[in-house]
Design a protein around this motif. Sequence first.
Motif, PDB file in Angstrom:
ATOM      1  N   UNK A   1     -14.911   1.736   4.625  1.00 26.96           N
ATOM      2  CA  UNK A   1     -15.942   2.703   4.957  1.00 26.96           C
ATOM      3  C   UNK A   1     -17.110   2.604   3.989  1.00 26.96           C
ATOM      4  N   UNK A   2     -16.843   2.547   2.709  1.00 25.30           N
ATOM      5  CA  UNK A   2     -17.917   2.495   1.712  1.00 25.30           C
ATOM      6  C   UNK A   2     -18.684   1.177   1.772  1.00 25.30           C
ATOM      7  N   UNK A   3     -17.983   0.094   2.064  1.00 22.08           N
ATOM      8  CA  UNK A   3     -18.652  -1.201   2.178  1.00 22.08           C
ATOM      9  C   UNK A   3     -19.639  -1.169   3.337  1.00 22.08           C
ATOM     10  N   UNK A   4     -19.235  -0.568   4.446  1.00 26.20           N
ATOM     11  CA  UNK A   4     -20.106  -0.477   5.609  1.00 26.20           C
ATOM     12  C   UNK A   4     -21.369   0.320   5.330  1.00 26.20           C
ATOM     13  N   UNK A   5     -21.220   1.476   4.698  1.00 28.28           N
ATOM     14  CA  UNK A   5     -22.387   2.289   4.340  1.00 28.28           C
ATOM     15  C   UNK A   5     -23.310   1.530   3.395  1.00 28.28           C
ATOM     16  N   UNK A   6     -22.716   0.892   2.403  1.00 25.77           N
ATOM     17  CA  UNK A   6     -23.517   0.127   1.455  1.00 25.77           C
ATOM     18  C   UNK A   6     -24.301  -0.983   2.163  1.00 25.77           C
ATOM     19  N   UNK A   7     -23.647  -1.702   3.062  1.00 24.58           N
ATOM     20  CA  UNK A   7     -24.321  -2.794   3.773  1.00 24.58           C
ATOM     21  C   UNK A   7     -25.475  -2.280   4.643  1.00 24.58           C
ATOM     22  N   UNK A  12     -30.985  -2.444   5.782  1.00 27.49           N
ATOM     23  CA  UNK A  12     -32.139  -1.708   6.319  1.00 27.49           C
ATOM     24  C   UNK A  12     -33.174  -1.478   5.221  1.00 27.49           C
ATOM     25  N   UNK A  13     -32.732  -1.015   4.067  1.00 22.32           N
ATOM     26  CA  UNK A  13     -33.655  -0.778   2.958  1.00 22.32           C
ATOM     27  C   UNK A  13     -34.357  -2.052   2.515  1.00 22.32           C
ATOM     28  N   UNK A  14     -33.620  -3.142   2.417  1.00 20.22           N
ATOM     29  CA  UNK A  14     -34.214  -4.414   2.013  1.00 20.22           C
ATOM     30  C   UNK A  14     -35.246  -4.919   3.000  1.00 20.22           C
ATOM     31  N   UNK A  15     -34.926  -4.824   4.291  1.00 19.11           N
ATOM     32  CA  UNK A  15     -35.882  -5.274   5.311  1.00 19.11           C
ATOM     33  C   UNK A  15     -37.151  -4.423   5.302  1.00 19.11           C
ATOM     34  N   UNK A  16     -36.985  -3.119   5.178  1.00 17.74           N
ATOM     35  CA  UNK A  16     -38.156  -2.231   5.152  1.00 17.74           C
ATOM     36  C   UNK A  16     -38.990  -2.501   3.899  1.00 17.74           C
ATOM     37  N   UNK A  17     -38.339  -2.692   2.751  1.00 18.12           N
ATOM     38  CA  UNK A  17     -39.065  -3.014   1.515  1.00 18.12           C
ATOM     39  C   UNK A  17     -39.836  -4.321   1.668  1.00 18.12           C
ATOM     40  N   UNK A  18     -39.250  -5.298   2.349  1.00 14.90           N
ATOM     41  CA  UNK A  18     -39.945  -6.569   2.585  1.00 14.90           C
ATOM     42  C   UNK A  18     -41.209  -6.354   3.419  1.00 14.90           C
ATOM     43  N   UNK A  19     -41.131  -5.488   4.425  1.00 18.13           N
ATOM     44  CA  UNK A  19     -42.328  -5.170   5.219  1.00 18.13           C
ATOM     45  C   UNK A  19     -43.407  -4.519   4.350  1.00 18.13           C
ATOM     46  N   UNK A  20     -42.987  -3.653   3.446  1.00 19.76           N
ATOM     47  CA  UNK A  20     -43.944  -3.042   2.524  1.00 19.76           C
ATOM     48  C   UNK A  20     -44.601  -4.074   1.632  1.00 19.76           C
ATOM     49  N   UNK A 121     -25.373   8.612   1.217  1.00 19.86           N
ATOM     50  CA  UNK A 121     -25.354   7.184   0.917  1.00 19.86           C
ATOM     51  C   UNK A 121     -23.967   6.617   0.637  1.00 19.86           C
ATOM     52  N   UNK A 122     -22.983   7.453   0.428  1.00 15.42           N
ATOM     53  CA  UNK A 122     -21.642   6.968   0.132  1.00 15.42           C
ATOM     54  C   UNK A 122     -21.393   6.814  -1.352  1.00 15.42           C
ATOM     55  N   UNK A 123     -20.197   6.367  -1.659  1.00 14.47           N
ATOM     56  CA  UNK A 123     -19.767   6.247  -3.050  1.00 14.47           C
ATOM     57  C   UNK A 123     -20.497   5.143  -3.806  1.00 14.47           C
ATOM     58  N   UNK A 124     -20.894   4.086  -3.116  1.00 18.60           N
ATOM     59  CA  UNK A 124     -21.562   2.953  -3.758  1.00 18.60           C
ATOM     60  C   UNK A 124     -23.071   3.184  -3.738  1.00 18.60           C
ATOM     61  N   UNK A 125     -23.539   4.175  -4.444  1.00 25.35           N
ATOM     62  CA  UNK A 125     -24.961   4.533  -4.431  1.00 25.35           C
ATOM     63  C   UNK A 125     -25.358   5.114  -5.783  1.00 25.35           C
ATOM     64  N   UNK A 126     -26.648   5.078  -6.044  1.00 20.52           N
ATOM     65  CA  UNK A 126     -27.150   5.730  -7.255  1.00 20.52           C
ATOM     66  C   UNK A 126     -27.010   7.238  -7.172  1.00 20.52           C
TER      67      UNK A 126
END
Length: 166
Positions: A1-7, A12-20, A121-126
Amino acid sequence: MEVGLFLIHAVIGGFVAAHGSQKLFGILGGFGLEGTGQYLEGFGLRPGKLFAFAAGSAELVGGLAFAAGFFTPGAAALIAATMLVAARTDHAGKGFWIYNGGYEYALTNAAVVIALAFNGPGDWSLDNAIGWDLAGAAWGLGALGAAVIGAAGVLAVRVRVRSAAV
């Protein structure tokens, strides 16, 4: 479950940051502030360079924060607001499906990030590492409300500028 949320957050965050980055710096095949600004002016977003900076910054900051799971509802609001504006400007009048240039993909991105603002964001988050519990209905509704208000504000300025030019 946590791996899925992290991915989901990371991709999504990485792709959006790339557009920025494309909008702000002209890298990864982007046009930078000047080119993006000229493009946005075609939609009535004037001054285009200012709107390019705002959209690029929201995507870069929101995308990086979302990927890291940092202040997830705020990151989701930045991304979703930008996607809502894109759906109403760049993708408007082209139908629903992205293969025709439609707004499907932009709305999908907005829906995913807002859904994860409800979920957290799940357990694997800041957020988790800091000890912030920013999940739940109030955080999700807050992110949705901020996104809608932010997008409506941009679009209201666009309409006003367009009306003044006519």
